[in-house]
Design a protein around this motif. Structure first.
Motif, PDB file in Angstrom:
ATOM      1  N   HIS A  24       0.834  -1.197   0.000  1.00  0.00           N
ATOM      2  CA  HIS A  24       0.000   0.000   0.000  1.00  0.00           C
ATOM      3  C   HIS A  24       0.874   1.253   0.000  1.00  0.00           C
ATOM      4  CE1 HIS A  24      -3.691  -2.309   0.768  1.00  0.00           C
ATOM      5  NE2 HIS A  24      -2.904  -3.089   1.496  1.00  0.00           N
ATOM      6  N   GLU A  25       0.451   2.240  -0.746  1.00  0.00           N
ATOM      7  CA  GLU A  25       1.172   3.502  -0.833  1.00  0.00           C
ATOM      8  C   GLU A  25       0.871   4.324   0.424  1.00  0.00           C
ATOM      9  OE1 GLU A  25       3.620   5.904  -1.355  1.00  0.00           O
ATOM     10  OE2 GLU A  25       3.487   4.752  -3.220  1.00  0.00           O
ATOM     11  N   LEU A  26       1.854   4.407   1.313  1.00  0.00           N
ATOM     12  CA  LEU A  26       1.631   5.055   2.608  1.00  0.00           C
ATOM     13  C   LEU A  26       2.305   6.415   2.721  1.00  0.00           C
ATOM     14  CD1 LEU A  26       2.126   1.959   4.952  1.00  0.00           C
ATOM     15  CD2 LEU A  26       0.026   2.804   3.897  1.00  0.00           C
ATOM     16  N   GLY A  27       3.041   6.813   1.698  1.00  0.00           N
ATOM     17  CA  GLY A  27       3.772   8.078   1.785  1.00  0.00           C
ATOM     18  C   GLY A  27       2.887   9.278   2.035  1.00  0.00           C
ATOM     19  N   GLY A  28       1.653   9.226   1.550  1.00  0.00           N
ATOM     20  CA  GLY A  28       0.768  10.377   1.698  1.00  0.00           C
ATOM     21  C   GLY A  28       0.128  10.503   3.057  1.00  0.00           C
ATOM     22  N   VAL A  29       0.194   9.434   3.878  1.00  0.00           N
ATOM     23  CA  VAL A  29      -0.471   9.491   5.186  1.00  0.00           C
ATOM     24  C   VAL A  29       0.471   9.211   6.349  1.00  0.00           C
ATOM     25  CG1 VAL A  29      -2.717   8.855   4.251  1.00  0.00           C
ATOM     26  CG2 VAL A  29      -1.162   7.053   5.029  1.00  0.00           C
ATOM     27  N   ALA A  30       1.635   8.640   6.072  1.00  0.00           N
ATOM     28  CA  ALA A  30       2.522   8.197   7.156  1.00  0.00           C
ATOM     29  C   ALA A  30       2.903   9.328   8.095  1.00  0.00           C
ATOM     30  CB  ALA A  30       3.777   7.551   6.575  1.00  0.00           C
ATOM     31  N   ASP A  31       3.151  10.510   7.547  1.00  0.00           N
ATOM     32  CA  ASP A  31       3.591  11.622   8.392  1.00  0.00           C
ATOM     33  C   ASP A  31       2.475  12.173   9.268  1.00  0.00           C
ATOM     34  OD1 ASP A  31       6.272  11.659   7.641  1.00  0.00           O
ATOM     35  OD2 ASP A  31       5.831  12.779   5.828  1.00  0.00           O
ATOM     36  N   PHE A  32       1.237  11.777   8.977  1.00  0.00           N
ATOM     37  CA  PHE A  32       0.118  12.231   9.797  1.00  0.00           C
ATOM     38  C   PHE A  32      -0.151  11.282  10.958  1.00  0.00           C
ATOM     39  CE2 PHE A  32      -0.907  14.176   5.657  1.00  0.00           C
ATOM     40  CZ  PHE A  32      -1.005  15.499   6.058  1.00  0.00           C
ATOM     41  N   LEU A  33       0.494  10.125  10.955  1.00  0.00           N
ATOM     42  CA  LEU A  33       0.223   9.108  11.971  1.00  0.00           C
ATOM     43  C   LEU A  33       1.390   8.991  12.938  1.00  0.00           C
ATOM     44  CD1 LEU A  33      -1.289   6.341   9.655  1.00  0.00           C
ATOM     45  CD2 LEU A  33      -2.536   7.885  11.168  1.00  0.00           C
ATOM     46  N   LYS A  34       1.065   8.734  14.187  1.00  0.00           N
ATOM     47  CA  LYS A  34       2.094   8.570  15.216  1.00  0.00           C
ATOM     48  C   LYS A  34       1.608   7.550  16.229  1.00  0.00           C
ATOM     49  CE  LYS A  34       0.323  12.434  17.975  1.00  0.00           C
ATOM     50  NZ  LYS A  34      -0.877  12.580  17.152  1.00  0.00           N
TER      51      LYS A  34
END
Length: 668
Positions: free
Chosen positions: A556-566
């Motif tokens: 899955h392409e996660l680059g667009g959401v990864a920085d929003f998750l912690k």
């Protein structure tokens, strides 16, 4: 202020030209702001440094006591005051002057004349402040009149208040006089020092002292803290004449403090609501809405408490049931009364000519479920074009309705130079609240909406990749990644320009990946799922079921959401009963529904049955990021009620809880 006149003379002249108090010739939003906030809210400079500055200033004053004719032009004093403003050390200076007067009584008359010269003839604000400090040790009639004239101006109120602490008789009465006749930050300083011991002072605090066009919450809470609320509420009858005063108090004060128990607060709220027929204005409406929110909050707190404390609830069931019945009745009274068309008309009147705070306006709009056209908010926005409350209303609470309007609004009001400023390498940590920071927050939220709500505005994405704030550029790149199929030819050209200028190495790599042709990298899935439930929130009654991980993130392409998750973020679990490979499949997604992967096949059969049985499950991200192999999660069961617990005889016995509170309408 005119150069030919001293500050004191200018204030005296303007006072004659524009008689009445408070002074109308001062800007109440800025006068005294810097000094008052420095003293009340800032940690300031180290104590030893304050002592050094006070000592140095006293030394300069000793050299000047015999130079009345040159004191105002003395270059040493002028340079010192320009370099070291009085606000940073005036309390230490006052103490040193006091000690000097005690030790050298012969210096009293000379210091008095020096203070008069500085206060009455000074053309520099710092000279006047220094003069006020000196005059504070001489409680003469002439001195008092000078103190009043200067003290009514918020630039000097703080110094007058502090200077009268030792020798002025009836100090509290003098402070009360200043509080009644000043505005803005000067009034704020007076409220901090006032001790309301008389009924007149308490009455004034709760009916006049609380009112401010822009410091309403601070004023109201100060006044609440300084009065005996229990006695005042009990003694004072609510009438048509004072209903709006109490409404103002409810709207702006956090009266949920130790001076009132919840039952005492409920008594007051009932007392107010019983007079609701007096309500006719927006502030009255705001108070009724605030009562609803406050009551629901109390109700929810109590409901959560008894949900977690079964034994205590059993022992005091009558008390809890009685209180919750009061909550229910109070909420019903408010809802019934506000179910009238006239209130919507009153709201439109308020936003067309706003008098109350953005926060109160937003709270009322959310409660009444009103969504005026964006153009209706122009007067509200004119007060603070980039206010955080309106940002929340437009892009946090109602992004689907106002996204396009906000795009046009920001394009119209933001200075184009913002997009040509030097690029910052990293996002700022705890930035100060400035106009630039406000612009950053609005633009950041714009891109967060694009990611969360699958919105796409190409013009703003292009602006975003050139924006000075690193966080904006990162989010703009993420949005472009999610919507690559929608690009026009201009996007690639702008990305190549941005690539050459980008100072952040990670962002530079992200832009490089964006510019790769589709066949130059592995294809990964990028899709949103239809989320059945609203956004999640954690409750103490929720039950952890198991610790596991997200499978298949590599597909899955996660680059667009990864920085929003912690770590600690809550994730949705979405059943895919029609999955061709696994009928028990459970997808893991963000709150907005962007797919991250799956619950491992080996652990999903029981979880699938729970979800199919209408149980609410969610996941908590335990790993610092989802861009890793097998990011860890915890599966949680959302529970509201106690499950049946075995009693001492081995039989199951459940607890029937009171009626739960209504769902709170979020406005924060």
């Amino acid at each position: 202020m005119e150069n030919k006149q001293s500050i004191f003379e200018t204030i005296s002249r303007l006072r004659e030209e524009q008689p009445g108090l408070p002074y109308r010739f001062q800007d109440e939003r800025t006068a005294g702001q810097k000094d008052v906030l420095y003293v009340l809210a800032s940690e300031g400079i180290p104590f030893w440094r304050k002592e050094d500055l006070a000592k140095e200033c006293c030394g300069i004053l000793k050299d000047l006591v015999n130079k009345d004719d040159t004191v105002l032009t003395d270059p040493v004093l002028r340079h010192f005051l320009e370099q070291y403003p009085i606000c940073s050390y005036f309390i230490e200076l006052r103490e040193r002057v006091r000690i000097t007067l005690e030790a050298e009584s012969a210096a009293r008359e000379r210091l008095y004349h020096l203070g008069m010269r500085l206060a009455r003839s000074g053309s520099n604000p710092e000279q006047v402040k220094l003069g006020i400090i000196l005059l504070g040790f001489f409680p003469y009639d002439t001195t008092k009149q000078i103190m009043r004239t200067l003290g009514y101006h918020s630039d000097y109120t703080l110094y007058v208040l502090e200077s009268i602490q030792y020798v002025f008789p009836l100090q509290n009465n003098f402070i009360f006089e200043l509080a009644k006749h000043t505005v803005g930050y000067g009034k704020l300083a007076a409220l901090f020092l006032l001790k309301p011991v008389t009924w007149e002072q308490q009455h004034w605090l709760l009916h006049e002292g609380i009112k401010s066009d822009f410091l309403a919450n601070i004023y109201a809470n100060l006044c609440i803290q300084k009065t005996d609320m229990r006695a005042y509420f009990k003694k004072t009858e609510i009438t048509a004449a004072n209903f709006t005063d109490f409404a103002y108090l409810i709207c702006y004060a956090d009266y949920n403090n130790d001076s009132l128990t919840i039952d005492a607060q409920l008594d007051f709220l009932y007392k107010f609501i019983d007079k609701r027929d007096y309500a006719s204005s927006f502030i009255d409406l705001g108070a009724l809405v605030s009562v609803w929110y406050q009551t629901v909050e109390y109700w929810q707190q109590d409901y959560d408490f008894i949900s977690q404390n079964e034994t205590r609830y059993r022992r005091t069931k009558t008390m809890w049931d009685t209180r919750i019945a009061r909550y229910e009745k109070l909420v019903h009274k408010v809802e019934s009364f506000l179910h009238q068309p006239k209130w919507r008309h009153i709201v439109y009147q308020e936003i067309s000519a706003p008098q109350e705070s953005d926060n109160l306006i937003m709270k009322v709009l959310v409660y009444l479920n009103m969504h005026p056209d964006f153009s209706a908010f122009m007067e509200v926005l004119s007060r603070q074009p980039l206010g955080f409350n309106m940002l929340d209303f437009f892009l946090k609470i109602n992004p689907e309705l106002y996204f396009d309007d906000v795009c046009e609004y920001l394009e119209a009001i933001l200075n184009p130079d913002l997009f040509t400023l030097p690029l910052e390498t990293e996002e700022p940590v705890n930035p100060s609240v400035t106009d630039l920071m406000r612009a950053d927050e609005w633009v950041l939220r714009l891109f967060e909406v694009m990611s969360e709500k699958r919105k796409y505005n190409e013009a703003w994405c292009i602006r975003g990749i050139h924006y000075r704030h690193a966080g904006v550029r990162k989010r703009a790149a993420q949005v472009l990644q999610l919507h690559k199929k929608k690009w026009s030819g201009q996007v690639e050209r702008e990305l190549r320009i941005a690539l050459q200028k980008e100072p952040n190495i990670k962002l530079k790599r992200q832009i490089e990946r964006l510019l790769l042709p589709e066949d130059g990298k592995d294809q990964k899935e990028s899709r949103y799922l239809k989320v059945k439930h609203p956004p999640l929130s954690y409750a103490h009654t929720d039950k952890e079921l198991l610790h596991t991980y997200i499978a298949g993130t590599q597909f899955h392409e996660l680059g667009g959401v990864a920085d929003f998750l912690k770590a600690g973020d809550l994730l949705q679990l979405v059943r895919e009963a029609d999955n061709a490979y696994d009928p028990n499949a459970i997808a893991v997604a963000t709150q907005a529904g962007y797919m991250l992967g799956y619950v491992p096949r080996s652990e999903n059969p029981v979880l699938a049955k729970l979800i199919d049985a209408e149980e609410r499950l969610y996941a908590v991200l335990e790993s610092p990021t989802v861009e890793m192999e097998r990011p860890k999660i915890t599966i949680v069961l959302k529970r509201t009620f106690f499950q049946a617990q075995p009693n001492g005889q081995g039989q199951g016995q459940g607890v029937i809880l009171p009626f739960p509170p209504p769902k709170k309408k979020k406005y924060e």
